[in-house]
Design an enzyme around this catalytic site. Structure first.
Site, short mmCIF file in Angstrom:
data_model
loop_
_atom_site.label_atom_id
_atom_site.label_comp_id
_atom_site.label_asym_id
_atom_site.label_seq_id
_atom_site.Cartn_x
_atom_site.Cartn_y
_atom_site.Cartn_z
CG PHE A 177 15.41 38.61 49.07
CD1 PHE A 177 14.58 39.18 48.10
CD2 PHE A 177 15.61 39.31 50.26
CE1 PHE A 177 13.96 40.41 48.32
CE2 PHE A 177 15.00 40.53 50.49
CZ PHE A 177 14.18 41.08 49.51
CB ILE A 178 19.63 40.93 48.58
CG1 ILE A 178 18.62 41.17 49.72
CG2 ILE A 178 20.25 42.26 48.15
CD1 ILE A 178 19.25 41.66 51.03
CG ASP A 217 30.59 26.30 51.37
OD1 ASP A 217 31.15 27.37 51.70
OD2 ASP A 217 29.95 25.60 52.17
CE1 TYR A 242 23.30 37.59 59.75
CE2 TYR A 242 22.28 39.39 60.98
CZ TYR A 242 22.64 38.81 59.77
OH TYR A 242 22.33 39.46 58.59
#
Ligand SMILES: NC(=O)c1ccc[n+]([C@@H]2O[C@H](COP(=O)([O-])OP(=O)(O)OC[C@H]3O[C@@H](n4cnc5c(N)ncnc54)[C@H](O)[C@@H]3O)[C@@H](O)[C@H]2O)c1
Length: 314
Positions: A11-12, A56, A145
């Site tokens: 998204f960003i 990755d 997180y």
């Protein structure tokens, strides 16, 4: 300049890729497409100054790639982004966000990278006593997180001390805008937008008085673009508006933009949900020359218009 964007299909990240290409840079995105989408890069792929490596960030091959391409700046956005997933599987979260960051920084060293710009999160502030949270507030991680993002921040400082790689950390509040997925837990704007455009029910948890600080993705991308220069070296900045918006107020605004009824269902407040959050962005005004430009109604209209166009195309 040459800029590598990790998480560039997200998204960003994809909005940042578009912005950096528009500014005339050469851009490489590294993304394993675990959460991102090639469709986000359709416009970028038309540029001869863009390339995507499906990889990755923890793969040893990243080091060779960066050593060869020699990006001047790396914007590091690839991450495990869900608080709830981090609670369910802290080891996976640490592997992506801590090991992943160490891998990106090791690659940056091998490529002679001047600076790394890192996407951190307001989650590192835990349950702040003062809102808007000042830029120099102490961290108080309360989820894996938050701990992994904070740990990644300390790796930036360590690599600056060890190898002289400059960095800027951008502490993002609740980012919204085109290309945000409604599938995660974090993108409440995307979740409301998707449901309201599809005539599906929406849910407000608790009394709807919880607050968040919503920042439009174009403004966040501006912050990254500014940080790619010399500004803000060795510093961290909150990127938010400082304005608290309640869940109930947000629902009304999204419903207005979508032309839908403003009638959310109610549900029990979820354990662990923060009652309030907003961050003070003032240090970024002076340190980065950054200011948020988009008011919430304008940003929501752009977001709903984008979602409507995408629905029509499918
Ligand atoms: N969206 C927000 O409100 C918000 C708030 C605070 C911080 N952030 C941070 O901003 C960054 C971007 O978030 P987003 O909302 O665009 O999420 P996103 O999921 O759309 O983007 C993350 C991207 O990283 C990629 N990725 C994940 N693991 C990878 C790996 N091991 N190797 C390569 N690529 C990998 C995914 O495929 C995805 O494209 C993240 O670091 C996130 O923690 C986002």
């Amino acid at each position: 300049m040459r800029i590598l964007v990790t998480g560039g299909a997200g998204f960003i990240g994809s909005n940042l890729v578009d912005r950096l290409l528009a500014d005339g840079h050469e851009v490489m995105a590294v993304d394993d497409l675990s959460g991102g989408d090639r469709d986000n890069l359709v416009a970028a792929a038309r540029s001869p100054r863009f390339r995507l490596h499906e990889m990755d960030i923890r793969e040893p091959a990243l080091i060779g790639l960066v050593a060869e391409w020699k990006p001047e700046v790396i914007c590091h956005l690839a991450a495990q982004i869900s608080v709830r997933k981090s609670v369910a599987d802290p080891v996976h979260d640490a592997r992506l966000n801590v090991e992943g960051t160490a891998s990106v920084l090791t690659a940056a060293h091998s490529g002679g990278t001047r600076k790394v710009v890192f996407a951190s999160s307001v989650a590192v502030y835990g349950r702040p006593a003062v809102i808007p949270v000042p830029g120099d507030a102490a961290a108080d991680p309360r989820s894996p997180y938050a701990a992994s993002k904070l740990s990644a921040e300390t790796y930036l400082a360590a690599f600056k001390a060890l190898h002289g790689i400059d960095y800027t950390t951008l502490v993002l509040s609740n980012v919204y805008g085109p290309r945000q997925s409604p599938d995660g837990e974090a993108g409440v704007v995307a979740i409301f937008t998707d449901a309201l455009l599809n005539g599906a029910p929406t849910v407000l948890y608790g009394d709807g008085a919880q607050t968040r600080d919503y920042i439009f993705v174009d403004d966040v991308v501006d912050g990254f673009a500014l940080a790619c220069g010399d500004a803000g070296g060795g510093r961290r900045f909150n990127l938010g508006t400082g304005v608290e918006t309640t869940d109930r107020g947000l629902h009304t605004l999204v419903a207005e933009a979508a032309g839908a009824a403003d009638e959310p269902d109610g549900a029990e407040v979820r354990p662990g949900d923060l009652p309030a959050m907003a961050v003070d962005p003032a240090p970024a005004f002076e340190g980065l020359g950054w200011r948020p430009q988009t008011d919430l109604a304008t940003g929501l209209k752009a977001t709903v218009d984008w979602a409507r166009t995408r629905m029509a195309a499918r």
